[in-house]
Motif scaffolding. Structure first.
Motif, PDB file in Angstrom:
ATOM      1  N   GLY A  28      -0.364  -6.907   8.350  1.00 59.91           N
ATOM      2  CA  GLY A  28      -1.129  -7.856   9.148  1.00 59.91           C
ATOM      3  C   GLY A  28      -2.523  -8.089   8.627  1.00 59.91           C
ATOM      4  N   ALA A  29      -3.500  -8.094   9.575  1.00 57.77           N
ATOM      5  CA  ALA A  29      -4.882  -8.397   9.215  1.00 57.77           C
ATOM      6  C   ALA A  29      -5.457  -7.338   8.276  1.00 57.77           C
ATOM      7  CB  ALA A  29      -5.739  -8.506  10.476  1.00 57.77           C
ATOM      8  N   THR A  30      -5.073  -6.068   8.455  1.00 58.47           N
ATOM      9  CA  THR A  30      -5.594  -5.011   7.589  1.00 58.47           C
ATOM     10  C   THR A  30      -5.152  -5.216   6.142  1.00 58.47           C
ATOM     11  OG1 THR A  30      -5.433  -3.527   9.487  1.00 58.47           O
ATOM     12  CG2 THR A  30      -5.822  -2.533   7.318  1.00 58.47           C
ATOM     13  N   LEU A  31      -3.896  -5.619   5.967  1.00 61.74           N
ATOM     14  CA  LEU A  31      -3.403  -5.880   4.614  1.00 61.74           C
ATOM     15  C   LEU A  31      -4.171  -7.017   3.959  1.00 61.74           C
ATOM     16  CD1 LEU A  31      -1.333  -5.339   2.388  1.00 61.74           C
ATOM     17  CD2 LEU A  31       0.211  -6.967   3.539  1.00 61.74           C
ATOM     18  N   SER A  71      -4.736   1.640  17.669  1.00 59.05           N
ATOM     19  CA  SER A  71      -3.417   1.036  17.897  1.00 59.05           C
ATOM     20  C   SER A  71      -3.174  -0.182  17.011  1.00 59.05           C
ATOM     21  CB  SER A  71      -3.275   0.629  19.366  1.00 59.05           C
ATOM     22  OG  SER A  71      -4.286  -0.309  19.716  1.00 59.05           O
ATOM     23  N   VAL A  72      -4.247  -0.746  16.497  1.00 59.79           N
ATOM     24  CA  VAL A  72      -4.128  -1.949  15.663  1.00 59.79           C
ATOM     25  C   VAL A  72      -4.153  -1.597  14.176  1.00 59.79           C
ATOM     26  CG1 VAL A  72      -5.151  -4.189  15.109  1.00 59.79           C
ATOM     27  CG2 VAL A  72      -5.206  -3.330  17.464  1.00 59.79           C
ATOM     28  N   ILE A  73      -5.051  -0.686  13.793  1.00 58.90           N
ATOM     29  CA  ILE A  73      -5.221  -0.323  12.378  1.00 58.90           C
ATOM     30  C   ILE A  73      -4.900   1.157  12.224  1.00 58.90           C
ATOM     31  CG2 ILE A  73      -6.825  -0.166  10.447  1.00 58.90           C
ATOM     32  CD1 ILE A  73      -8.351  -2.469  11.628  1.00 58.90           C
ATOM     33  N   ALA A  74      -3.833   1.447  11.533  1.00 58.41           N
ATOM     34  CA  ALA A  74      -3.429   2.822  11.270  1.00 58.41           C
ATOM     35  C   ALA A  74      -3.937   3.248   9.909  1.00 58.41           C
ATOM     36  CB  ALA A  74      -1.894   2.923  11.318  1.00 58.41           C
ATOM     37  N   PRO A  75      -4.043   4.556   9.651  1.00 53.30           N
ATOM     38  CA  PRO A  75      -4.476   5.025   8.316  1.00 53.30           C
ATOM     39  C   PRO A  75      -3.442   4.677   7.256  1.00 53.30           C
ATOM     40  CG  PRO A  75      -3.761   6.862   9.678  1.00 53.30           C
ATOM     41  CD  PRO A  75      -3.811   5.664  10.586  1.00 53.30           C
ATOM     42  N   PRO A  76      -3.840   4.693   5.991  1.00 49.72           N
ATOM     43  CA  PRO A  76      -2.880   4.364   4.928  1.00 49.72           C
ATOM     44  C   PRO A  76      -1.741   5.374   4.867  1.00 49.72           C
ATOM     45  CG  PRO A  76      -4.872   5.271   4.003  1.00 49.72           C
ATOM     46  CD  PRO A  76      -5.150   5.044   5.453  1.00 49.72           C
ATOM     47  N   ALA A  77      -0.662   4.960   4.258  1.00 53.16           N
ATOM     48  CA  ALA A  77       0.511   5.830   4.145  1.00 53.16           C
ATOM     49  C   ALA A  77       0.189   7.032   3.261  1.00 53.16           C
ATOM     50  CB  ALA A  77       1.686   5.048   3.572  1.00 53.16           C
ATOM     51  N   ALA A  78       0.726   8.177   3.634  1.00 51.11           N
ATOM     52  CA  ALA A  78       0.432   9.404   2.888  1.00 51.11           C
ATOM     53  C   ALA A  78       1.019   9.370   1.489  1.00 51.11           C
ATOM     54  CB  ALA A  78       0.947  10.610   3.660  1.00 51.11           C
ATOM     55  N   ASP A  79       2.123   8.627   1.310  1.00 57.58           N
ATOM     56  CA  ASP A  79       2.759   8.580  -0.007  1.00 57.58           C
ATOM     57  C   ASP A  79       2.250   7.430  -0.874  1.00 57.58           C
ATOM     58  OD1 ASP A  79       3.760   6.607   1.581  1.00 57.58           O
ATOM     59  OD2 ASP A  79       5.867   6.877   0.979  1.00 57.58           O
ATOM     60  N   ALA A  80       1.151   6.754  -0.438  1.00 58.89           N
ATOM     61  CA  ALA A  80       0.574   5.677  -1.258  1.00 58.89           C
ATOM     62  C   ALA A  80       0.019   6.264  -2.557  1.00 58.89           C
ATOM     63  CB  ALA A  80      -0.519   4.941  -0.494  1.00 58.89           C
ATOM     64  N   LEU A  81       0.041   5.462  -3.606  1.00 57.00           N
ATOM     65  CA  LEU A  81      -0.437   5.952  -4.902  1.00 57.00           C
ATOM     66  C   LEU A  81      -1.943   6.077  -4.957  1.00 57.00           C
ATOM     67  CD1 LEU A  81       0.272   6.738  -7.823  1.00 57.00           C
ATOM     68  CD2 LEU A  81       0.075   4.312  -8.423  1.00 57.00           C
TER      69      LEU A  81
END
Length: 360
Positions: A28-31, A71-81
């Motif tokens: 969404g907006a974060t991306l 609830s709108v912006i979650a932290p980045p994925a743990a498996d992100a490079l």
């Protein structure tokens, strides 16, 4: 360092950073925000610090927004490079393309990016990978900056060596030719039976000698790698030849140097030489039989040239002289060199010419 215009490799950096954005897990907006942070990389050559601060702002804004609206912006994925994707490119650009800036200005946005990475305590593997990649980018950027600086210094040194070689060849060739002209003119002045021919030959000899002095001074400027008016490493030209020539023409001259000699610019040195030469020529022309005194006085930041002569003798021998230089022309030349000229008669039948020049 590599130019201010964007290059294809900058577009590749944008594509790589944009390609690493979706695996971070944002949507969404974060991306959109994180992806937009990669676009300024196109201008990292023109404005590297601005691009680094934009990247740092995006990296700090996302965690802050995550705290405000989890609830709108979650932290980045743990498996992100990597997170943020544009960080290594922005850090590299700050180190390489802002190498001439103060170290604090270069390091502040990089520190801000690293601080943003450390705001993920629950994503320690991702923070560790991101910090390692940013450190590698900074290290490589510092290496490239040092390499380019050394390359520029070597190129400048090669140019200076070539300039010195050309100056030496110019000096050897032209000096040889002009010296022959001076010698032939001197022979002609001694052997000519006509006064006008003798005077013309003497003028040619004097002009040739002046040309040799000018050439020697210009070669010194070239060898020092500075331009006229910026060279601060040349001594004042030797005035003794003028004193010898004046004494030969019937005007004895006393040369006095007061104070420790200071280096002057090439233009000041040549103009001071011309002042003494013109003043002594006017003494021989308008006050034959007079005695003259040349004073060179060095003071902090200035050098003063004073040529003073006594009154002449009406029945003294008048040597043949050229047209010389008027006081107005001499004043113009002194002012062009950044100095001042004062000409006056002390009232005892003599004359005083005083020129003051800056040494800095």
């Amino acid at each position: 360092m590599d130019g201010a215009r964007a290059r294809p490799i900058d577009a590749v950096a944008v594509l790589v950073a944009a390609g690493l954005t979706p695996p971070t897990g944002y949507t969404g907006a974060t991306l959109v925000i994180v992806s937009a942070g990669a676009l300024p990389l196109l201008w990292m050559r023109r404005a590297p610090l601005a691009v680094a601060w934009i990247c740092a702002g995006v990296a700090l804004a996302v965690p802050v927004l995550g705290l405000v609206a989890p609830s709108v912006i979650a932290p980045p994925a743990a498996d992100a490079l990597l997170w943020p994707p544009a960080a290594p490119f922005a850090a590299y650009g700050a180190m390489v393309f802002a190498a001439e800036r103060r170290p604090l200005h270069r390091w502040m946005p990089v520190i801000a990016i690293a601080f943003a990475v450390l705001t993920l305590p629950d994503r320690l593997p991702l923070a560790g990978r991101s910090g390692a990649v940013i450190a590698i980018a900074v290290t490589y950027g510092l290496y490239v900056a040092v390499r380019e600086r050394l390359r520029a210094e070597l190129a400048e040194r090669s140019e200076r060596i070539e300039r010195e070689r050309l100056a030496g060849e110019l000096h050897d060739v032209v000096t040889h030719r002009v010296s022959r002209i001076v010698l032939q003119a001197g022979v002609l002045a001694l052997s000519a039976g006509d006064d006008r021919a003798r005077a013309a030959a003497e003028d040619i000899r004097a002009i040739g000698c002046d040309t040799l002095d000018e050439l020697r001074h210009m070669v010194a400027l070239l060898r020092r790698g500075t331009g006229e008016g910026f060279d601060l490493g040349l001594p004042m030209p030797d005035l003794r030849p003028l004193v010898i020539d004046s004494a030969r023409d019937g005007v004895p001259v006393e040369l006095v140097v007061d104070g420790p000699p200071a280096p002057v610019s090439g233009m000041v040195g040549r103009t001071a030489y011309v002042v003494v030469e013109a003043a002594l020529a006017n003494v021989r022309k308008h006050a034959p039989g007079a005695e003259a005194r040349v004073l060179v006085r060095y003071a902090p930041g200035t050098v003063r040239i004073v040529v003073r002569n006594t009154g002449g003798s009406p029945d003294a021998w008048v040597p043949a002289t050229g047209p010389g230089m008027s006081l107005a022309e001499l004043r113009t030349r002194v002012e062009l060199a950044g100095g001042t000229l004062v000409c006056r008669s002390p009232g005892d039948g003599g004359f005083r010419v005083e020129a003051t020049f800056p040494t800095g």
